[in-house]
Design a protein around this motif. Structure first.
Motif, PDB file in Angstrom:
ATOM      1  N   TYR A 103       7.271 -31.812 -60.701  1.00 49.85           N
ATOM      2  CA  TYR A 103       8.184 -31.866 -59.556  1.00 49.85           C
ATOM      3  C   TYR A 103       8.089 -30.600 -58.713  1.00 49.85           C
ATOM      4  CZ  TYR A 103      10.083 -35.876 -62.035  1.00 49.85           C
ATOM      5  OH  TYR A 103      10.212 -37.081 -62.682  1.00 49.85           O
ATOM      6  N   ASN A 159       4.985 -31.189 -56.563  1.00 50.26           N
ATOM      7  CA  ASN A 159       5.033 -32.289 -55.593  1.00 50.26           C
ATOM      8  C   ASN A 159       6.260 -32.287 -54.702  1.00 50.26           C
ATOM      9  OD1 ASN A 159       2.683 -34.358 -56.337  1.00 50.26           O
ATOM     10  ND2 ASN A 159       3.485 -33.521 -58.249  1.00 50.26           N
ATOM     11  N   TYR A 160       7.305 -31.548 -55.070  1.00 50.17           N
ATOM     12  CA  TYR A 160       8.523 -31.472 -54.258  1.00 50.17           C
ATOM     13  C   TYR A 160       8.902 -30.003 -54.068  1.00 50.17           C
ATOM     14  CZ  TYR A 160       8.777 -36.430 -55.415  1.00 50.17           C
ATOM     15  OH  TYR A 160       8.492 -37.768 -55.567  1.00 50.17           O
ATOM     16  N   ILE A 169      10.814 -41.933 -56.474  1.00 49.03           N
ATOM     17  CA  ILE A 169      10.580 -40.652 -57.147  1.00 49.03           C
ATOM     18  C   ILE A 169      10.082 -40.924 -58.562  1.00 49.03           C
ATOM     19  CG2 ILE A 169      11.656 -38.512 -57.952  1.00 49.03           C
ATOM     20  CD1 ILE A 169      13.677 -38.794 -55.695  1.00 49.03           C
ATOM     21  N   LEU A 226      10.971 -32.195 -48.695  1.00 43.68           N
ATOM     22  CA  LEU A 226      10.793 -33.581 -48.279  1.00 43.68           C
ATOM     23  C   LEU A 226      12.073 -34.076 -47.616  1.00 43.68           C
ATOM     24  CD1 LEU A 226       8.822 -35.986 -48.346  1.00 43.68           C
ATOM     25  CD2 LEU A 226       9.883 -36.680 -50.512  1.00 43.68           C
ATOM     26  N   THR A 240      14.121 -31.349 -52.757  1.00 41.89           N
ATOM     27  CA  THR A 240      13.249 -30.402 -53.444  1.00 41.89           C
ATOM     28  C   THR A 240      13.352 -30.631 -54.949  1.00 41.89           C
ATOM     29  OG1 THR A 240      14.941 -28.686 -53.703  1.00 41.89           O
ATOM     30  CG2 THR A 240      13.716 -28.726 -51.623  1.00 41.89           C
ATOM     31  N   TRP A 241      12.510 -29.939 -55.682  1.00 35.59           N
ATOM     32  CA  TRP A 241      12.526 -30.101 -57.134  1.00 35.59           C
ATOM     33  C   TRP A 241      13.841 -29.624 -57.736  1.00 35.59           C
ATOM     34  CZ3 TRP A 241      13.147 -25.994 -60.457  1.00 35.59           C
ATOM     35  CH2 TRP A 241      12.982 -24.709 -59.921  1.00 35.59           C
TER      36      TRP A 241
END
Length: 464
Positions: A62, A65-66, A53, A72, A77-78
């Motif tokens: 974040y 991307n998350y 990460i 994911l 998650t973020w």
């Protein structure tokens, strides 16, 4: 018992109770091997997460991307990253606590097990009767030979000899007992270095155009005591940034010519850096990490050189493009848009309707909206990643000791006892590793003492 004596007795008990609790309850728990293994696995798992990460990025990064949907691995998650602190794993309170617990476990194991084992190994004792040799995995009864002959043979094999009356004790490989202690000490040093780096180090990023001077300001991750490491009395000037390209037009390497300046602006150091060759000054390291286009130098007709800034455009992930708008009239009523992909490629000019007007390179000119536009230079900017980690020398020292101590730990600690009684020699020995080699060594010694009397030797050899 008087009141004074009772008070002093209670006071003494109160003072010794915490020490007893530490020795009898806390230390055995900390020294437990299973606890150390679990802590090591947990540290390794979160260290891997800190590698996978991205660390020290913005919340927007974040979130992009998350995302929450889809998460994911179904859970990452973020929000989880921000809540747990996975965006700065190595500086979170719980990760530092894990390091402290693991270090405490190593220290407890060292003092409760390793040091007593070393003390026991350094203490020699003699076997007083033949019965004691029956408890050894490897022993022999010899009817010929002498204690002096056996002593000479052991000395040839680098055994240290202790002798008293008709008794002998020999040992070698004490380094093998010291090795595990140094392994623990080196791991503790590595943990200390990691803690020092986490608490006092920082990471920063700077995008600096060629010719500009800067101080470290854009700190993206820092420990609570990192302020003393951030440069305050010196700065850095980017003398020049350039890129080398391969024949097919791809980037081969990018370089930054950097000068370190003191408070008076005098140059105290100058180096050209590139990827994998950083600049180091006063514990701060400057890495070549990225590049960009800061601006473009132009002339219109006979005007002086003008430098216009260029900004990176959003291409939706389809490469990197920088652009700017160049006015061609003093009242800004007309102009052209200029796009660039790199420092040496073709520049594209578009009019207000989005139509391609011209293509040109630095050093070329073109007619646009009734003026002659000269392109003098595309000004590049260097992307620097800046780090300070005072714990690195400690970590390197720990790893160096770890490599040496691991090799030391492979040395076998071998012990041999000999008793001369009733015109016989009783010999026995043991070792902590390489037991087959040790058995062959003992057999070789026996063969040298009595090479032709194997049938006169009664020996007992257990599986080794």
């Amino acid at each position: 018992m008087t009141a004074k004596e009772l008070f002093l007795s209670k006071l003494s008990d109160w003072g010794t109770t915490p020490l007893k609790v530490l020795q009898k309850e806390i230390l055995p728990i900390l020294a437990n091997l299973r606890l150390a293994i679990v802590l090591l696995l947990v540290i390794a798992i979160f260290s891997v997460s800190g590698t996978v990460i991205e660390q020290g990025e913005s919340l927007e990064f974040y979130q992009a991307n998350y995302p929450e949907n889809p998460a994911l691995f179904g859970f990452l998650t973020w929000k989880i990253i921000a809540l747990v602190g996975l965006d700065h794993v190595y500086r979170t309170w719980w990760f530092l606590t894990l390091l402290l617990l693991f270090g405490s476990s190593l220290i407890a194991c060292t003092f409760t097990r390793q040091l007593p084992n070393l003390k026991s190994a350094r203490r020699w004792n003699y076997y007083q009767s033949p019965k004691q040799f029956k408890n050894l995995a490897l022993s022999a009864e010899i009817e010929t030979g002498s204690l002096e002959t056996l002593k000479t043979l052991l000395q040839k094999r680098r055994y240290r000899i202790f002798e008293e009356d008709h008794k002998l004790y020999a040992r070698k490989g004490l380094m093998g007992r010291i090795g595990p202690i140094i392994v623990h000490a080196s791991m503790i040093l590595i943990l200390i270095g990691s803690l020092v780096g986490s608490l006092t180090g920082f990471i920063a990023q700077e995008i600096v155009p060629s010719g500009e001077t800067f101080q470290v300001k854009r700190i993206i991750d820092a420990g609570p005591f990192a302020a003393s490491q951030v440069p305050q009395d010196w700065s850095v000037r980017v003398n020049r940034f350039w890129i080398d390209y391969t024949p097919d037009g791809t980037i081969d390497q990018f370089y930054s010519d950097l000068s370190v300046l003191d408070n008076q602006g005098s140059e105290v150091d100058r180096q050209t850096i590139h990827v994998n060759k950083p600049l180091k000054h006063n514990g701060v390291t400057f890495y070549q990490a990225d590049w960009g286009i800061a601006g473009i130098k132009i002339r219109m007709n006979r005007s002086p050189v003008l430098q216009l800034p260029m900004a990176q455009l959003d291409t939706g992930g389809n490469g990197r493009i920088w652009g700017t708008w160049i006015p061609t009239k003093p009242d800004l009523s007309a102009g052209v848009s200029l796009l660039a992909r790199d420092l040496q490629g073709t520049l594209l000019l578009y009019d207000n309707e989005g139509q391609l007007v011209s293509t040109l390179r630095p050093g070329m000119s073109t007619e646009v909206n009734g003026v002659t536009l000269f392109i003098d230079e595309v000004v590049g900017s260097t992307g620097l990643q800046i780090k300070a980690d005072p714990g690195i020398p400690i970590v390197y020292l720990g790893f160096g000791l770890l490599m040496v101590s691991v090799l030391m730990s492979y040395v076998s600690h071998s012990q041999i006892w000999v008793l001369e009684a009733d015109n016989r020699l009783y010999l026995g020995g043991k070792t902590n590793r390489a037991k087959v080699v040790f058995e062959r060594e003992v057999i070789a010694i026996l063969d040298e003492i009595q090479p032709t009397s194997d049938n006169e030797t009664s020996s007992k050899t257990a599986p080794v």
